[in-house]
Design a protein around this motif. Structure first.
Motif, short mmCIF file in Angstrom:
data_model
loop_
_atom_site.label_atom_id
_atom_site.label_comp_id
_atom_site.label_asym_id
_atom_site.label_seq_id
_atom_site.Cartn_x
_atom_site.Cartn_y
_atom_site.Cartn_z
N ARG A 69 0.84 -1.20 0.00
CA ARG A 69 0.00 0.00 0.00
C ARG A 69 0.87 1.25 0.00
NH1 ARG A 69 -3.89 0.31 4.73
NH2 ARG A 69 -2.23 -0.73 5.91
N ASP A 70 0.30 2.29 -0.55
CA ASP A 70 0.99 3.58 -0.55
C ASP A 70 0.99 4.13 0.88
OD1 ASP A 70 1.98 6.05 -2.17
OD2 ASP A 70 0.40 6.84 -0.86
N PRO A 71 2.13 4.47 1.43
CA PRO A 71 2.18 4.88 2.85
C PRO A 71 1.43 6.17 3.14
CG PRO A 71 4.31 5.21 1.78
CD PRO A 71 3.46 4.43 0.82
N SER A 72 1.30 7.02 2.16
CA SER A 72 0.65 8.31 2.42
C SER A 72 -0.86 8.24 2.27
CB SER A 72 1.21 9.39 1.48
OG SER A 72 0.99 9.03 0.12
N PRO A 129 -4.04 0.67 -1.92
CA PRO A 129 -3.12 -0.30 -2.52
C PRO A 129 -2.24 0.36 -3.57
CG PRO A 129 -5.33 -1.24 -2.34
CD PRO A 129 -5.45 0.21 -1.97
N LYS A 130 -1.03 -0.14 -3.70
CA LYS A 130 -0.15 0.38 -4.73
C LYS A 130 -0.68 -0.01 -6.11
CE LYS A 130 4.09 0.34 -1.97
NZ LYS A 130 5.45 -0.26 -1.84
N ALA A 131 -0.09 0.60 -7.12
CA ALA A 131 -0.56 0.38 -8.50
C ALA A 131 -0.32 -1.06 -8.95
CB ALA A 131 0.14 1.35 -9.44
N SER A 132 -1.24 -1.52 -9.77
CA SER A 132 -1.11 -2.80 -10.47
C SER A 132 -1.97 -2.69 -11.72
CB SER A 132 -1.53 -3.97 -9.58
OG SER A 132 -2.93 -3.93 -9.32
N TYR A 133 -2.08 -3.77 -12.48
CA TYR A 133 -2.93 -3.74 -13.67
C TYR A 133 -4.38 -3.98 -13.27
CZ TYR A 133 1.27 -3.52 -16.41
OH TYR A 133 2.46 -3.08 -16.95
N ASP A 134 -5.30 -3.41 -14.04
CA ASP A 134 -6.72 -3.54 -13.71
C ASP A 134 -7.24 -4.93 -14.06
OD1 ASP A 134 -6.82 -3.39 -16.48
OD2 ASP A 134 -8.35 -1.84 -16.55
N LEU A 135 -8.46 -5.22 -13.63
CA LEU A 135 -9.02 -6.55 -13.87
C LEU A 135 -9.20 -6.83 -15.35
CD1 LEU A 135 -12.85 -6.86 -13.18
CD2 LEU A 135 -11.70 -4.70 -13.71
N TRP A 136 -9.26 -5.78 -16.19
CA TRP A 136 -9.38 -5.97 -17.64
C TRP A 136 -8.01 -6.20 -18.28
CZ3 TRP A 136 -14.01 -7.07 -17.26
CH2 TRP A 136 -15.00 -6.25 -16.71
N GLY A 145 -2.42 1.28 -12.65
CA GLY A 145 -2.86 2.32 -11.73
C GLY A 145 -3.40 1.72 -10.46
N THR A 146 -3.91 2.58 -9.61
CA THR A 146 -4.60 2.14 -8.40
C THR A 146 -6.09 2.22 -8.70
OG1 THR A 146 -2.82 2.90 -6.96
CG2 THR A 146 -4.99 2.65 -5.95
N GLU A 193 -8.77 1.16 6.74
CA GLU A 193 -7.95 2.23 6.15
C GLU A 193 -8.13 2.28 4.64
OE1 GLU A 193 -4.28 2.27 9.42
OE2 GLU A 193 -4.03 1.27 7.48
N VAL A 194 -8.20 1.11 3.99
CA VAL A 194 -8.41 1.07 2.55
C VAL A 194 -9.78 1.64 2.20
CG1 VAL A 194 -8.74 -0.47 0.57
CG2 VAL A 194 -6.84 -0.86 2.15
N LYS A 195 -10.79 1.29 2.98
CA LYS A 195 -12.14 1.81 2.72
C LYS A 195 -12.16 3.33 2.84
CE LYS A 195 -16.84 1.86 4.58
NZ LYS A 195 -17.81 1.23 5.52
N GLU A 196 -11.58 3.85 3.90
CA GLU A 196 -11.55 5.30 4.09
C GLU A 196 -10.80 5.98 2.94
OE1 GLU A 196 -9.89 8.58 7.36
OE2 GLU A 196 -10.11 6.46 7.94
N ALA A 197 -9.73 5.37 2.50
CA ALA A 197 -8.95 5.95 1.40
C ALA A 197 -9.72 5.91 0.08
CB ALA A 197 -7.63 5.19 1.26
N ILE A 198 -10.46 4.84 -0.16
CA ILE A 198 -11.29 4.76 -1.37
C ILE A 198 -12.28 5.90 -1.41
CG2 ILE A 198 -13.10 3.43 -2.52
CD1 ILE A 198 -11.68 0.88 -1.56
#
Length: 659
Positions: free
Chosen positions: A419-422, A426-433, A438-439, A476-481
């Protein structure tokens, strides 16, 4: 050409085209080593009155389908020129590696005739045309094609007589068109052996009175040793082909109907497609736990590769669908497969071959000169999420404990750390397609759902520290989304962001997967205004607004699109996701009418045999890309069962009734 029939037993996978010719024969793994290669074929021909016509010739009128509730194909073929009618039933025997065809041939002429039926075989053993051998065995009166540890034995009988004609030769090399041309005069040359790029033909002579019909039984065995091939042939002769075919049909009929779903309010076409979808998914499952995306080799004719791989993403969705349908053993084997392929770092790679080796990929390890994991993080998340779904249905705590350290904890720790610390995203990866870096909102939502699942599993096993760690990371991920990925101006969730230092670059492409991930994995409740607003934008912006209907993946989707007047081709997957939204938001039975309309739409856009492709042409409705696609069939099964579950929740009808 989309496949019309897909048959298998976990070791062999056979695909037939609309003309009832075999285009794919996978062995010894489902999806690995296609010994016909997709560009060759096995076909049937009929010779009468000095003329021969092979299946695929325009003079044939051919319709293929499945025998109801079974993984057995039935083909009806009529040739007015030859004055014959045929019915062909096909199965892969569920207990051993034997492909069987039962052909009923009728002489519809008003006179007695001699008619010959031929079976033509083009092989590419080990997916290589070098070094194949075929020979006629005069002792056992069979044809053998072999190379190394790949042996295919061919036999046929009619009226208690084995085939009476044969020939073996070369095709598509040294100026040879193929041994099928040897049948043009109704008499084969009986050449007993050949090596290289070889094909073979066997023939049976029939004497039929006017209006008379007879039955021909044909079989082909697949094995790794010559003595095993001979034993399989003796097994067929002893048990009889008729018995093996009926036994296979009985098995699949029992398997398909073991749950006795109520199907309340659904029409027969929707129910039929549900059962065919179950069977199609099951045919793509290997005995070692692999779940193939598609056995359709025709993709190879348009690109660099096929869909004959195991994507953890697709496999997880199929496992969820089969779990919900009652086949928990398949899902269990898939998760064991995942245990063997997960990396030491705790993530899954892009895709895998059915033997658990790494599959081909177009994801690089470098981006802008920096090391970047060539992964789609949603695939790692979906496996953990599906494992929780598996436990919820089976309550198999011993299995979950067995997979906790090697899969669940390993993947959860990776997702917590990756995950991005700031931002905590989650850090970037390829999308499901499998296209953009990106993230992504979908991937982030899947990670949230997976970490919540891992936390629940840790709680079950009394691992409080891990439970708290995964739950805190999920929150934390939910809040960031919600903070970084909601686009208030457009009333949608972003497709993704790219984080470059302090700069966050948004991708505002309207993508169905973004909002699907938000409500499916519980980032927001279904009644949240942001969900409702985003769905309205989806319906407005991702509908092709043609008579075909459906929902595209995202705006500007170019994949297989041949026109610029639509946002993209409609996909079964994304259209069924909209149905799943309607299910979740429904409060009374009438609210489920849009769900039934989408299920009806899906059943109307299958092939005659019930095959669902990846996508549709937005103007003609023709199937496009891989067909069948197991992910499409999985979403259909999941949607039907979620519809029934909602009815049960409303107190209207049970999901299924005890048998």
């Amino acid at each position: 050409m989309p496949k019309s029939l897909v048959l298998g037993n976990g070791t062999v996978l056979v695909c037939l085209n609309a003309d009832a010719n075999l285009s794919d024969f996978y062995f010894p793994y489902v999806g690995l080593e296609n010994h016909i290669g997709g560009h060759y074929k096995h076909r049937i021909g009929v010779y009468a009155d000095g003329n021969i016509r092979w299946f695929g010739d325009p003079s044939w009128k051919i319709e293929t389908d499945y025998i109801a509730d079974t993984l057995a194909g039935i083909t009806k073929a009529v040739n007015d020129f030859l004055q014959v009618q045929m019915t062909v039933e096909d199965v892969v025997y569920n207990e051993k590696n034997i492909f069987l065809r039962e052909v009923t041939l009728k002489n519809v002429s008003d006179r007695d005739r001699e008619i010959k039926i031929y079976f033509h075989h083009q092989f590419e053993l080990y997916e290589s045309h070098r070094g194949d051998t075929a020979y006629y065995d005069p002792i056992k009166r069979i044809i053998i094609h072999y190379k190394g540890r790949r042996i295919f034995l061919i036999n046929a009988v009619a009226e208690h007589r084995q085939f009476d004609d044969y020939s073996i030769g070369l095709f598509e090399i040294e100026g040879k068109e193929g041994t099928h041309k040897d049948a043009d005069d109704g008499k084969l040359s009986k050449n007993p052996v050949e090596h290289g790029l070889v094909d073979s033909v066997i023939g049976l002579t029939l004497f039929l009175k006017a209006g008379q019909k007879t039955t021909i039984n044909y079989w082909m065995t697949a094995s790794k040793h010559m003595h095993s091939a001979f034993r399989l042939n003796e097994y067929v002769l002893k048990r009889t082909p008729e018995y093996l075919m009926q036994s296979t049909k009985n098995f699949w009929k029992a398997w398909t109907n073991k749950q006795n779903f109520s199907f309340y309010g659904l029409d027969n076409n929707i129910i039929s497609l549900f059962k065919k979808s179950l069977l199609c998914m099951r045919a793509h499952v290997g005995n070692n736990g692999s779940i193939l995306a598609s056995g359709d080799s025709d993709m190879l004719q348009h690109g660099r590769d096929t869909y004959s791989y195991v994507w953890p993403r697709d496999g997880a969705q199929v496992a969820i669908g089969l779990d919900k349908a009652g086949d928990v053993n398949v899902a269990k084997r898939f998760f064991e497969f995942c245990k063997d392929i997960i990396t030491e770092e705790g993530f899954f790679m892009h895709k895998y071959r059915s033997d658990k080796s790494l599959g081909s990929s177009w994801h690089p390890w470098l981006r802008n000169g920096r090391i970047a994991l060539p992964i789609q993080e949603d695939e790692t998340a979906l496996v953990v999420y599906a494992l929780w779904k598996h436990y919820y249905i089976t309550k198999d705590i011993e299995f979950i404990e067995e997979l906790y350290n090697p899969v669940i904890k390993k993947a959860a720790e990776f997702m917590v750390d990756y995950r991005d610390p700031s931002t905590k995203l989650p850090k970037a990866s390829y999308d499901l397609w499998e296209e953009k870096w990106g993230t992504h909102t979908f991937s982030c939502s899947a990670v949230y759902g997976a970490l919540k699942a891992a936390s629940r599993i840790a709680s079950l096993l009394g691992k409080k520290n891990s439970m708290d760690r995964y739950n805190e990371a999920a929150n934390e991920v939910k809040e960031a989304i919600l903070h970084h990925l909601w686009d208030q101006e457009n009333r949608t969730f972003l497709k993704s962001v790219n984080i470059d230092g302090d700069q966050m670059i948004p991708d505002k492409t309207i993508d169905m997967s973004s909002i699907y991930g938000i409500f499916k994995f519980g980032v927001l409740g279904i009644e949240d205004e942001r969900v409702k607003q985003n769905i309205e934008v989806i319906k407005e912006r991702l509908s092709p607004k043609t008579e075909v209907g459906g929902i595209a993946r995202y705006e500007g989707d170019y994949y297989y699109r041949n026109t610029s007047d639509v946002p993209g081709n409609p996909w079964f997957i994304t259209t069924l996701w909209l149905a799943q939204y309607y299910i979740e938001v429904a409060k009374q039975e009438a609210d489920l009418n849009p769900v039934k309309e989408i299920l009806k739409w899906t059943s109307q856009h299958t092939s005659r045999s019930g095959v669902l492709s990846e996508q549709l042409d937005p103007h003609s409705g023709a199937q496009v890309s891989a067909a069948p696609l197991t992910w499409s069939h999985a979403e259909y099964v999941i949607t039907v069962i979620e519809y029934l579950e909602k009815l049960e929740h409303m107190g209207i009808s049970k999901v299924f009734y005890p048998i």
